[in-house]
Design an enzyme around this catalytic site. Structure first.
Site, mmCIF file in Angstrom:
data_model
loop_
_atom_site.group_PDB
_atom_site.id
_atom_site.type_symbol
_atom_site.label_atom_id
_atom_site.label_comp_id
_atom_site.label_asym_id
_atom_site.label_seq_id
_atom_site.Cartn_x
_atom_site.Cartn_y
_atom_site.Cartn_z
ATOM 1 N N CYS A 33 0.765 -1.186 -0.075
ATOM 2 C CA CYS A 33 -0.073 0.018 0.029
ATOM 3 C C CYS A 33 0.802 1.213 0.107
ATOM 4 O O CYS A 33 0.261 2.304 -0.412
ATOM 5 C CB CYS A 33 -0.906 -0.075 1.176
ATOM 6 S SG CYS A 33 -2.028 -1.487 1.251
ATOM 7 N N HIS A 86 -3.467 7.017 1.581
ATOM 8 C CA HIS A 86 -3.816 5.720 1.160
ATOM 9 C C HIS A 86 -5.263 5.484 1.660
ATOM 10 O O HIS A 86 -5.398 5.545 2.978
ATOM 11 C CB HIS A 86 -2.634 4.809 1.615
ATOM 12 C CG HIS A 86 -3.317 3.290 1.746
ATOM 13 N ND1 HIS A 86 -3.766 2.681 0.413
ATOM 14 C CD2 HIS A 86 -3.239 2.228 2.493
ATOM 15 C CE1 HIS A 86 -4.132 1.610 0.769
ATOM 16 N NE2 HIS A 86 -4.117 1.259 1.883
ATOM 17 N N ASN A 98 -10.362 -0.088 -0.425
ATOM 18 C CA ASN A 98 -8.843 -0.266 -0.528
ATOM 19 C C ASN A 98 -8.465 -0.913 -1.512
ATOM 20 O O ASN A 98 -8.443 -2.127 -1.678
ATOM 21 C CB ASN A 98 -8.467 -0.903 0.902
ATOM 22 C CG ASN A 98 -6.952 -1.136 1.180
ATOM 23 O OD1 ASN A 98 -6.213 -0.828 0.203
ATOM 24 N ND2 ASN A 98 -6.629 -1.203 2.192
#
Length: 332
Positions: free
Chosen positions: A116, A258, A288
């Site tokens: 990520c 993020h 996500n």
């Protein structure tokens, strides 16, 4: 080229996502959960999920082509493609396939894996090739298809992840430098908090010699520890980057994190003393998407007219490794 000492401008952005949408209501038919439970804890309502014919390479290429067009360049103008992904179509890497699909015949391409944090790590990596005068036009892509590696019976993880890709075009400039500062960190002692581990079995080849074969297990995560880590480390990294850039919080127009969890983004903004209206978020639509989440959210904000030329953006990635990174840049 000989462009040593060049600055960096970010001149194009694009994104791509699969057509299929998996809603919280759909998930309530798969595991014991509800729209209210998911949304109140994560801020997520839908996520885009790739079907069996959609590839990581094509998603990444679509995003890159849109970014190149947005930059008013042609694919043959591109010198380098950096693909941040943890879910390539080929374990040897997918960047070269993306280069072919885009038609960037002059470009060298390679994969970068930092989960990520991948997109910010890739942006920082690309900037070094520009600043040393090696390349003029660089495409940075964040793309992941994590739905391939989700345990759909685990309600703590299956509600979180979606698929997508986002890309930007960075260009050398002798007149300005829009990447103002950055920070990068890793802490392998916390590696077990977020994993997509390889599971092997032994195979005997000849007496006394064995090898191993196997595959990767689904994503596992200690959500509580990841939350604590992100809320503690991300503001610190952003503050260090702001200090290096000679900026204060009031100079920041947008916070682009993020898209892991809306509560994490809200907590980071609060610790930085940034008002919630400065948070760029599309987590409700995409969930996500790992390395794709930052450029996906940036592209959406640009299309909505939120982000304008000259705006100063504080961005940060964080996740498996554990890794975390921050960058301060100006758009356009």
């Amino acid at each position: 080229m000989n462009n040593i000492g060049a600055g960096i401008t970010i001149i194009g952005c694009g994104s791509a996502a699969p057509q299929n949408k998996l809603t919280n209501v759909h998930l309530s038919e798969i595991v014991e959960t509800s729209d209210e439970w998911i949304n109140s804890r994560t801020g997520m309502r839908t996520r885009h999920i790739s079907n069996k014919t959609e590839s990581l390479s094509q998603l990444a290429a679509d995003a890159a082509q849109r970014a190149i067009a947005d930059a008013n360049l042609s694919p043959t103008d591109i010198d380098l493609i950096v693909l941040a992904t943890s879910t390539p179509d080929d374990l040897f890497g997918s960047a070269s396939k993306v280069q072919s699909l885009v038609g960037a015949t002059r470009a060298v391409a390679f994969d970068l894996t930092a989960a990520c944090s991948g997109f910010v790590f890739a942006l920082i990596t690309a900037s070094q090739f520009i600043r040393t005068g090696v390349y003029q036009n660089v495409v940075v892509i964040g793309a992941d298809i994590l739905s391939r590696w989700v345990d759909w019976s685990d309600r703590t993880t299956c509600v979180l992840f979606g698929d997508g890709a986002g890309a930007i075009v960075c260009q050398a400039s002798q007149n300005s430098d829009r990447l103002l500062a950055f920070e990068m960190h890793s802490d392998g002692s916390q590696n077990a908090c977020l994993n997509l581990p390889y599971q092997s079995q032994s195979k005997s080849l000849v007496p006394g010699i064995t090898t191993q074969y196997g595959t990767y297990k689904p994503v596992t995560m200690n959500g509580r520890e990841v939350y604590r880590f992100a809320v503690a480390k991300v503001p610190e990294a952003i503050e260090k980057a702001m200090f290096r850039a000679g900026l204060v919080v009031e100079d920041i127009d947008w916070l682009l994190l993020h898209q892991a969890n809306q509560r994490i983004m809200d907590a980071v903004a609060k610790r930085l003393k940034l008002p919630p209206e400065k948070i760029l978020s599309n987590i409700a639509e995409h969930g996500n998407t790992s390395a794709a989440s930052i450029p996906l959210a940036l592209d959406a904000a640009l299309k909505e007219g939120k982000v304008k030329a000259g705006d100063t953006i504080a961005t940060a990635g964080f996740g498996a490794g554990l890794t975390w990174s921050a960058a301060i840049f100006q758009w356009g």
